[in-house]
Design a protein around this motif. Sequence first.
Motif, PDB file in Angstrom:
ATOM      1  N   THR A  30      -0.023   1.459   6.349  1.00 34.13           N
ATOM      2  CA  THR A  30       0.778   2.177   5.530  1.00 34.13           C
ATOM      3  C   THR A  30       0.046   2.834   4.310  1.00 34.13           C
ATOM      4  O   THR A  30       0.138   3.877   3.822  1.00 34.13           O
ATOM      5  CB  THR A  30       2.003   1.735   5.053  1.00 34.13           C
ATOM      6  OG1 THR A  30       2.580   1.224   6.391  1.00 34.13           O
ATOM      7  CG2 THR A  30       2.937   2.546   4.258  1.00 34.13           C
ATOM      8  N   GLY A  31      -0.979   2.049   3.634  1.00 28.55           N
ATOM      9  CA  GLY A  31      -1.662   2.360   2.431  1.00 28.55           C
ATOM     10  C   GLY A  31      -2.532   3.168   2.545  1.00 28.55           C
ATOM     11  O   GLY A  31      -2.599   4.371   1.885  1.00 28.55           O
ATOM     12  N   SER A  86       0.188   3.920  -8.677  1.00 29.32           N
ATOM     13  CA  SER A  86      -0.093   3.950  -7.135  1.00 29.32           C
ATOM     14  C   SER A  86      -1.486   3.429  -6.939  1.00 29.32           C
ATOM     15  O   SER A  86      -2.360   3.465  -7.562  1.00 29.32           O
ATOM     16  CB  SER A  86       0.138   5.550  -6.978  1.00 29.32           C
ATOM     17  OG  SER A  86      -0.931   6.099  -7.799  1.00 29.32           O
ATOM     18  N   LYS A 142      -0.207   6.756   3.584  1.00 27.22           N
ATOM     19  CA  LYS A 142       0.899   7.318   2.742  1.00 27.22           C
ATOM     20  C   LYS A 142       0.667   6.821   1.097  1.00 27.22           C
ATOM     21  O   LYS A 142       0.630   7.409   0.208  1.00 27.22           O
ATOM     22  CB  LYS A 142       2.309   6.817   3.234  1.00 27.22           C
ATOM     23  CG  LYS A 142       2.733   7.216   4.356  1.00 27.22           C
ATOM     24  CD  LYS A 142       4.151   6.859   4.621  1.00 27.22           C
ATOM     25  CE  LYS A 142       4.449   6.829   6.150  1.00 27.22           C
ATOM     26  NZ  LYS A 142       5.629   6.222   6.552  1.00 27.22           N
ATOM     27  N   PHE A 150       1.037   3.543  -1.722  1.00 24.13           N
ATOM     28  CA  PHE A 150       2.179   2.570  -2.360  1.00 24.13           C
ATOM     29  C   PHE A 150       2.151   3.069  -3.688  1.00 24.13           C
ATOM     30  O   PHE A 150       1.493   3.494  -4.275  1.00 24.13           O
ATOM     31  CB  PHE A 150       1.791   1.208  -2.202  1.00 24.13           C
ATOM     32  CG  PHE A 150       2.048   0.768  -0.805  1.00 24.13           C
ATOM     33  CD1 PHE A 150       3.357   0.475  -0.165  1.00 24.13           C
ATOM     34  CD2 PHE A 150       0.915   0.254  -0.139  1.00 24.13           C
ATOM     35  CE1 PHE A 150       3.328  -0.032   1.198  1.00 24.13           C
ATOM     36  CE2 PHE A 150       0.900  -0.243   1.212  1.00 24.13           C
ATOM     37  CZ  PHE A 150       2.120  -0.167   1.763  1.00 24.13           C
ATOM     38  N   GLU A 151       3.658   3.025  -4.422  1.00 24.48           N
ATOM     39  CA  GLU A 151       3.808   3.330  -5.947  1.00 24.48           C
ATOM     40  C   GLU A 151       4.865   2.310  -6.395  1.00 24.48           C
ATOM     41  O   GLU A 151       5.773   2.074  -5.492  1.00 24.48           O
ATOM     42  CB  GLU A 151       3.900   4.667  -5.939  1.00 24.48           C
ATOM     43  CG  GLU A 151       5.337   5.383  -5.719  1.00 24.48           C
ATOM     44  CD  GLU A 151       5.421   6.563  -5.999  1.00 24.48           C
ATOM     45  OE1 GLU A 151       4.440   7.486  -6.201  1.00 24.48           O
ATOM     46  OE2 GLU A 151       6.598   7.087  -6.021  1.00 24.48           O
ATOM     47  N   LYS A 152       4.806   2.094  -7.627  1.00 23.12           N
ATOM     48  CA  LYS A 152       5.770   1.408  -8.414  1.00 23.12           C
ATOM     49  C   LYS A 152       5.877   2.008  -9.537  1.00 23.12           C
ATOM     50  O   LYS A 152       5.172   2.571 -10.207  1.00 23.12           O
ATOM     51  CB  LYS A 152       5.395  -0.194  -8.523  1.00 23.12           C
ATOM     52  CG  LYS A 152       5.154  -0.957  -7.656  1.00 23.12           C
ATOM     53  CD  LYS A 152       6.488  -1.845  -7.417  1.00 23.12           C
ATOM     54  CE  LYS A 152       6.335  -3.041  -6.414  1.00 23.12           C
ATOM     55  NZ  LYS A 152       7.390  -3.620  -6.101  1.00 23.12           N
ATOM     56  N   ASP A 170      -3.540  -0.202  -1.736  1.00 20.18           N
ATOM     57  CA  ASP A 170      -3.473  -1.851  -1.560  1.00 20.18           C
ATOM     58  C   ASP A 170      -2.171  -2.139  -2.395  1.00 20.18           C
ATOM     59  O   ASP A 170      -1.878  -2.059  -3.480  1.00 20.18           O
ATOM     60  CB  ASP A 170      -4.763  -2.394  -2.237  1.00 20.18           C
ATOM     61  CG  ASP A 170      -4.623  -3.910  -1.922  1.00 20.18           C
ATOM     62  OD1 ASP A 170      -3.651  -4.542  -1.190  1.00 20.18           O
ATOM     63  OD2 ASP A 170      -5.532  -4.900  -2.218  1.00 20.18           O
ATOM     64  N   ARG A 171      -1.203  -2.649  -1.395  1.00 21.03           N
ATOM     65  CA  ARG A 171       0.157  -2.964  -1.966  1.00 21.03           C
ATOM     66  C   ARG A 171       0.012  -4.023  -2.771  1.00 21.03           C
ATOM     67  O   ARG A 171       1.010  -4.195  -3.781  1.00 21.03           O
ATOM     68  CB  ARG A 171       1.082  -3.305  -0.591  1.00 21.03           C
ATOM     69  CG  ARG A 171       2.364  -3.606  -0.857  1.00 21.03           C
ATOM     70  CD  ARG A 171       3.245  -3.818   0.221  1.00 21.03           C
ATOM     71  NE  ARG A 171       4.559  -3.846  -0.219  1.00 21.03           N
ATOM     72  CZ  ARG A 171       5.609  -4.034   0.774  1.00 21.03           C
ATOM     73  NH1 ARG A 171       5.332  -4.007   1.923  1.00 21.03           N
ATOM     74  NH2 ARG A 171       6.946  -4.266   0.211  1.00 21.03           N
ATOM     75  N   VAL A 181      -1.124  -3.170  -6.261  1.00 26.52           N
ATOM     76  CA  VAL A 181      -0.050  -2.112  -6.960  1.00 26.52           C
ATOM     77  C   VAL A 181       1.060  -2.918  -7.614  1.00 26.52           C
ATOM     78  O   VAL A 181       1.320  -2.898  -8.542  1.00 26.52           O
ATOM     79  CB  VAL A 181       0.430  -1.029  -6.254  1.00 26.52           C
ATOM     80  CG1 VAL A 181       1.613  -0.283  -6.806  1.00 26.52           C
ATOM     81  CG2 VAL A 181      -0.625  -0.360  -5.687  1.00 26.52           C
ATOM     82  N   GLY A 182       1.450  -4.042  -6.702  1.00 30.12           N
ATOM     83  CA  GLY A 182       2.515  -4.810  -7.348  1.00 30.12           C
ATOM     84  C   GLY A 182       1.932  -5.794  -8.243  1.00 30.12           C
ATOM     85  O   GLY A 182       2.734  -5.953  -9.291  1.00 30.12           O
ATOM     86  N   ASN A 231       0.790  -3.158   6.465  1.00 28.69           N
ATOM     87  CA  ASN A 231       0.710  -2.684   5.152  1.00 28.69           C
ATOM     88  C   ASN A 231      -0.611  -1.927   4.744  1.00 28.69           C
ATOM     89  O   ASN A 231      -0.714  -0.796   3.993  1.00 28.69           O
ATOM     90  CB  ASN A 231       0.950  -3.782   4.021  1.00 28.69           C
ATOM     91  CG  ASN A 231       2.394  -4.155   3.852  1.00 28.69           C
ATOM     92  OD1 ASN A 231       3.176  -3.785   4.091  1.00 28.69           O
ATOM     93  ND2 ASN A 231       2.360  -5.572   3.508  1.00 28.69           N
TER      94      ASN A 231
END
Length: 177
Positions: A77-78, A134, A81, A83-85, A137-138, A141-142, A74
């Motif tokens: 990927t962070g 966005s 790309k 992360f976004e919710k 850090d996943r 963001v969550g 993660n």
Amino acid sequence: MSRVAKMPIAVPTGTDVTIGAAAITVKGPLGTLSQSLNGLVKVQNNNGTLTFDVIDDSRESNAMSGTLRALVSNMVTGVTKGFEKKLSLVGVGYKAQAQGDKLNLSLGFSHPVVHQMPEGVKAATPTPTEIVISGVDRQKVGQVAAEIRAYRAPEPYKGKGVRYVDEVVKLKETKKK
């Protein structure tokens, strides 16, 4: 060994991974993230692929190898790309407006709700009833998305409230006479 930990992580070009004694650091075009290492897992960088091996055959070592592999995946990927919710506001008069590091929400209360964004997380409002959160850090963001949703969770009779875009709210039938 954990099935998750058996899969190696391919490090994309432009991303730098540094494995120290106590922490692993991933640096990419969007930012830098760091994760502390556990003594039960051995991390190796072999020409752009990260592998995770257990130190001994204990249950804790097996579990930590899969957990650490997922966290580092993660992180990679962070920083490449991000992360976004996406959240949507459902209800008459419900609207949101992003101003710098603050998110102003009108959710049917007698007062406006102002949510302060933490470091590394950004909020955007393409439309007044849509929020895009966005960051790199996943977990952050969550967590921010969950905090915003908690201000006015979708209620089960009309479905009004703050919900994730892909969330399905089952509506209850009203009481009959």
